[in-house]
Design a protein around this motif. Sequence first.
Motif, PDB file in Angstrom:
ATOM      1  N   LEU A 158       0.834  -1.212   0.000  1.00  0.00           N
ATOM      2  CA  LEU A 158       0.000   0.000   0.000  1.00  0.00           C
ATOM      3  C   LEU A 158       0.864   1.255   0.000  1.00  0.00           C
ATOM      4  CD1 LEU A 158      -2.661   1.544   0.191  1.00  0.00           C
ATOM      5  CD2 LEU A 158      -2.618   1.172   2.677  1.00  0.00           C
ATOM      6  N   ALA A 159       1.932   1.251   0.782  1.00  0.00           N
ATOM      7  CA  ALA A 159       2.815   2.424   0.847  1.00  0.00           C
ATOM      8  C   ALA A 159       3.527   2.643  -0.490  1.00  0.00           C
ATOM      9  CB  ALA A 159       3.839   2.248   1.970  1.00  0.00           C
ATOM     10  N   ARG A 160       3.879   1.559  -1.172  1.00  0.00           N
ATOM     11  CA  ARG A 160       4.547   1.688  -2.471  1.00  0.00           C
ATOM     12  C   ARG A 160       3.591   2.297  -3.506  1.00  0.00           C
ATOM     13  NH1 ARG A 160       9.336  -1.321  -3.276  1.00  0.00           N
ATOM     14  NH2 ARG A 160       8.881  -1.360  -5.516  1.00  0.00           N
ATOM     15  N   VAL A 161       2.347   1.821  -3.515  1.00  0.00           N
ATOM     16  CA  VAL A 161       1.364   2.345  -4.461  1.00  0.00           C
ATOM     17  C   VAL A 161       1.074   3.814  -4.154  1.00  0.00           C
ATOM     18  CG1 VAL A 161      -1.010   2.139  -5.291  1.00  0.00           C
ATOM     19  CG2 VAL A 161       0.358   0.080  -4.895  1.00  0.00           C
ATOM     20  N   HIS A 162       0.923   4.125  -2.891  1.00  0.00           N
ATOM     21  CA  HIS A 162       0.666   5.509  -2.484  1.00  0.00           C
ATOM     22  C   HIS A 162       1.816   6.420  -2.916  1.00  0.00           C
ATOM     23  CE1 HIS A 162       0.366   8.993   0.246  1.00  0.00           C
ATOM     24  NE2 HIS A 162      -0.936   8.743   0.270  1.00  0.00           N
ATOM     25  N   ALA A 163       3.049   5.957  -2.744  1.00  0.00           N
ATOM     26  CA  ALA A 163       4.222   6.755  -3.131  1.00  0.00           C
ATOM     27  C   ALA A 163       4.252   6.997  -4.633  1.00  0.00           C
ATOM     28  CB  ALA A 163       5.499   6.052  -2.684  1.00  0.00           C
TER      29      ALA A 163
END
Length: 256
Positions: free
Chosen positions: A39-44
Amino acid sequence: MTCSALILAGSRAGEADALAASEGVSHKALIELEGLPLLARVHAALTAAGMERIAVCASDPEVIALAERLGAVVTEPADGPSGSVARAFARLGAPMVVTTADHALLRPRWVRQFIEKTPPDADVAILLARRAAVEAAMPGSRRTWLRFADGEWSGCNLFHLATSRAEAAIESWAGVEADRKRPWRIAARLGYGTLWNYWRGRLTMQGAVARLGRQIGISAAVVSAADGLAAVDVDSMKDLADIRALVAERRAGAGL
């Protein structure tokens, strides 16, 4: 023009996520890739692509907590992805990009290119990748292929709801969603003439999407992905292993 984004990170009711369990987390969105939850990778990636406001649709408490730490708006899931998108669209409005939390390899340039290549008169656009591009980028990747007259295609879990008229497409999404692995049934929704053209190998993907759009009173378009990796997400243990190997190989090649 500013654009919002929605990351779908919900769970199907009553379904346990074996992949998440195998990684010792409560939800697939929390699986780590090089030290970062998916999720953090997609958000970034969406942030780097210039998305002005990012929402996460989730019900898992740990996913919600992560989304809030990332500064995302949290929206409540509905019955199925289409209902969840409709709920977020009512809050964020158009234009809005939709993707999923397991889009582990998402790159900012893919999002920017997708928006730039969306025809100016389109209310909705879908990013799809040709089979040759996917297999060249990730040999052996197991994807669902939609076979049409202009080749075989795989979805990239990227949708562009470009105008307020896209609401009509969301309402029709549930039916298409159910038939996503049976393209002949999608063709059947357009009438016997279109189904006949499909069986004769004369119906193109772009033609099918455009006709679906006209049927519900909007303009819908297909955008072809420049990078076949855009169609690769984390659907299985093999996907996760392949993605981890690719990321590690690229990092080693870059001397990182």
